[in-house]
Design an enzyme around this catalytic site. Sequence first.
Site, short mmCIF file in Angstrom:
data_model
loop_
_atom_site.label_atom_id
_atom_site.label_comp_id
_atom_site.label_asym_id
_atom_site.label_seq_id
_atom_site.Cartn_x
_atom_site.Cartn_y
_atom_site.Cartn_z
N MET A 689 -45.16 -74.04 114.25
CA MET A 689 -45.09 -74.02 115.73
C MET A 689 -45.14 -72.55 116.16
O MET A 689 -44.16 -71.82 116.05
CB MET A 689 -43.79 -74.68 116.19
CG MET A 689 -43.66 -76.14 115.74
SD MET A 689 -44.85 -77.24 116.54
CE MET A 689 -44.11 -77.42 118.15
N GLU A 690 -46.31 -72.15 116.63
CA GLU A 690 -46.60 -70.74 116.85
C GLU A 690 -45.62 -70.04 117.78
O GLU A 690 -45.31 -68.85 117.61
CB GLU A 690 -48.02 -70.55 117.42
CG GLU A 690 -49.13 -70.92 116.46
CD GLU A 690 -49.40 -72.44 116.43
OE1 GLU A 690 -48.63 -73.20 117.04
OE2 GLU A 690 -50.36 -72.86 115.76
N ASP A 733 -27.75 -83.04 118.75
CA ASP A 733 -27.78 -81.58 118.95
C ASP A 733 -29.05 -81.20 119.70
O ASP A 733 -29.73 -80.24 119.35
CB ASP A 733 -27.72 -80.88 117.58
CG ASP A 733 -27.38 -79.40 117.73
OD1 ASP A 733 -26.99 -78.99 118.84
OD2 ASP A 733 -27.54 -78.66 116.73
O1 ACK Z 1 -37.31 -68.84 117.69
P1 ACK Z 1 -37.91 -68.74 116.36
O2 ACK Z 1 -38.98 -67.80 116.10
O3 ACK Z 1 -38.35 -70.20 115.89
O4 ACK Z 1 -36.72 -68.56 115.29
C1 ACK Z 1 -36.35 -69.76 114.70
C2 ACK Z 1 -36.19 -69.61 113.21
O5 ACK Z 1 -37.30 -70.20 112.58
C3 ACK Z 1 -34.94 -70.28 112.67
O6 ACK Z 1 -34.92 -71.65 112.95
C4 ACK Z 1 -38.24 -70.59 113.53
N1 ACK Z 1 -38.81 -71.87 113.13
C5 ACK Z 1 -38.17 -72.94 112.63
N2 ACK Z 1 -39.04 -73.94 112.39
C6 ACK Z 1 -40.27 -73.47 112.71
C7 ACK Z 1 -41.58 -74.04 112.70
N3 ACK Z 1 -41.81 -75.31 112.30
N4 ACK Z 1 -42.59 -73.28 113.12
C8 ACK Z 1 -42.37 -72.03 113.54
N5 ACK Z 1 -41.16 -71.44 113.58
C9 ACK Z 1 -40.13 -72.16 113.18
C10 ACK Z 1 -37.52 -70.71 114.85
#
Ligand code: ACK
Length: 970
Positions: A689-690, A733
């Site tokens: 998820m960019e 949550d």
């Molecule tokens: O806000 P962020 O960059 O998006 O910081 C958190 C971090 O990891 C800890 O949860 C990122 N994150 C978690 N799952 C994903 C995903 N599927 N794709 C991209 N970023 C992710 C999240």
Amino acid sequence: GANKDETLICCLYSKASQGELGWISYPSHGWEEISGVDEHYTPIRTFQVCNVMEYSQNNWLRTNWIPRQSAQKIYVELKFTLRDCNSIPLVLGTCKETFNLLYLETDDDQGSHFREHQFSKIDTIAADESFTQTDLGDRILKLNTEVREVGPLTKKGFYLAFQDVGACVALVSVRVYFKKCPYTVRNLATFPDTVPMDSHSLVEVKGLCVNHSKEEEPPRMYCSTEGEWLVPIGKCLCNPGYEERSNTCQMCRAGFYKSALGNLECSKCPPHSFSHHEGSLHCGCEKNFFRAEGDPASMACTRPPSAPRNVISSINETSVILDWSWPEDTGGRRDVTFTVLCKRCRGVTANGSNSGTQRCEPCRSNVRFLPRAAGLHNTTVTVGDLLAHTNYTFEIEALNGVSALAPKMRQYAAVTITTNQAAPSPVTVIRKEKTSRNSVSLSWQEPERPNGIILDYEIKYYEKEEQETSYTILRARGCNVTLNGLKSNTAYLLQIRARTAAGYGASSPTFQFETSPDSFSISSESSQVVLIAISAAVAIILLTVLLYVLIGRFCCRSKSKHPDEKRLHFGNGHLRLPGIRTYVDPHTYEDPSQAVHEFAKELDASCIAIDKVVGAGEFGEVCSGRLKLPSKKEICVAIKTLKGGYTDKQRRDFLAEASIMGQFDHPNIIRLEGVVTRSKPVMIVTEYMENGSLDSFLRKHDAQFTGIQLVGMLRGIASGMKYLSDMGYVHRDLAARNILVNSNLVCKVSDFGLSRVLEDDPEAAYTTRGGKIPIRWTAPEAIAYRKFTSASDAWSYGIVLWEVMSYGERPYWEMSNQDVIKAVDEGYRLPPPMDCPATLYQLMLDCWQKERNNRPKFEQIVSILDKLIRNPGSLKITANTTSRPANLLLDRSSSEVPSMGTMGDWMDGMRTLPCKEAFSGVSYSSCDTLAKTSTEDLKKVGVTIVGPQKKIVSSLKALDSHTKNGPVPV
Ligand code: ACK
């Protein structure tokens, strides 16, 4: 002279003893009284004897009778010179170097009568030194001093005698004295001259407090035999108005005061007070300054505060929020509170200016103040339940502890407002007038606050058994109606609501009535008609049943109905649809690794390339990377890793998330690609998820999205949540931080860590293992007794809605968790975020209904948001209030935000109104313009996803055709 603590009672001493003393000397050639000079050539009188040449000397010298006074023990100090026999040539054998000191006690003076044997010896006195050498080498006689004690004495007086037995002595001074403890002041108590006891015991003496003082503890001291005061106990304290100065209590000087007993100094009068007289207990206040009851004397005199400043009012229909600043002058006190007086005024224009004379009367008692009208500690109040279109003046007064003492000095700030239009309050009183088998007549009272002219009433009723799955709606202009065509002997439920130009008010409480039972005592003429009617009815029923069965079969086979459609009723209970997959709790598996492999694909670590670390998860790092499966395109993935050194339980909990995620397949739920469990590190691989998590994404892009873009994101979250709740999965949550955003702004629900299955057993909600509850996002019943349901997820959704609309603001700001729980429990709710569309704020409030069954279902939320997307104009009506600090949290019960009471009402309103009204008061967006909305327009407002766009445009077209033909379909 005598020392301070010695009282001289006798006899022979230097300058004082001029002239004949009258002592008796016996025999006459013994002691002689001689005048001479001392070492300073001061004339002195001495007694001398020096018969050293003759044998058998026995020369007596007796003093006069000495009255004993109060003494029990006396001291005799002798000063004398005594020549040593060696210094006198040719006297060896007869010369002595001592003399005796004796005494005799008598009750009266015996004159010259003298008898040797009556005397008792006190001591033999010898010289310490006889001569001293002078600087010039001369030898001069040295003066000796000896002191002897005599006692205990009992008679009224006594004599002393000096017996010489052949020495060469000159008595220079004889001092007889007794010792006493002298008058003294200790701890502000006076102790008199005290004569000690002869024995070794002490004399206890009570002290007397000095003038203007009081005993704190009785003052006492002990007088020792040596004439010393010992062990002072207790003390006296200066009276109020007096202070201690050199062992006395003296009046405070003017300008000073002392209000209490004690040995403190007088204090200077505090600011704005004075004392003109000496000995003041307290200081009087200057003119226009006061002291409140209970103010300490040391506190400055104070005055009432000045008026509050900068009063701002923000009106929301029939309620108003008043805000003001602290007064410039608090009068020198901290106990400032505010009181708001409400007046209803006529003869005032809307902008507050006076148009002629103004007539005001106190507001009605049912006007509600939140938190209250008087004793406010904060500078804001919400006033609700005002009349619509009415002028009010609010007088805001700052008060402090002395305001009551100075009524003339009190000042207030006034603000005049005019309330807006508002929907009517609910009908509360409904009466049944007449009942028959098939009809009932009802009447009701107009709502207490119509807030305008009532256009009509909507009466909705349904069979109690049918639970609102089908109902009938009627309209009535007056306050009564007759419902016909009812079933006999049947219970019905009914609700009424009033409508004004401002829209529908909240529905009345549900009213129940029953129709009369069938009666079989029918008259003979009509019996035939009735019989025919009954037969016809039976035939109709049979036919209907037949038709039902046929249609039912057809429907099942063709499966023409989407399963969701069956749920488009407005009941409250959670219906699990047959045929929809339900979620399986991995914790119910005996071997949790079995669950992982049932729901998640095992990936080969060699297919995964890790690029970089993007964040930290609960169990280890979160990385971004690529996944290349054989004969598939390479895709970007997020990789959650389990850090080394984990326990078995941690591994299980870590993989539990994958087991849960793997069961879901929905565009708004984060997709699981697979897991790596057979090699280390253990990994969970999901789609990438960019834009990361929603909260930080919004904060980064503050105020950069259109309303439609935000609603689009919210719609996605709601849709994901609908899917989860249909699966019987309770998230627990749901929060913006647990929503991920991709490059197309699609939001997906993630973080299935805390989640637990909602079992059919109602007890299941109680028996979860402990764990942290995200208080700010969690519904009250889940906090209070762990009742986690899809309805508590709906509450959390409301919070997410608020987070989104405020671009990632922290819910309840810096309030503590405890305060949040308390505030929410007391009915306070977050205020609308800045520029928040009223409909979205209403949706939040609905999600935050205390009664969880009144909260909207996710299905309903999705459909509301869909309607908003179809009608972007409706987003322009904002909820008026900007984001504010905690004290402005709205109380749901007083702020009649939009007028719909419950979600049900809201939905009903949307459903049954013609198009124009369906979009709640959108005055400028007619249905025509809606239908013209093209794909291009939607792009402009930010809907960029191709699929939904088409759907929206086609929905709008459908809507338009219905508008032209009649009411909007349900
Ligand atoms: O806000 P962020 O960059 O998006 O910081 C958190 C971090 O990891 C800890 O949860 C990122 N994150 C978690 N799952 C994903 C995903 N599927 N794709 C991209 N970023 C992710 C999240």
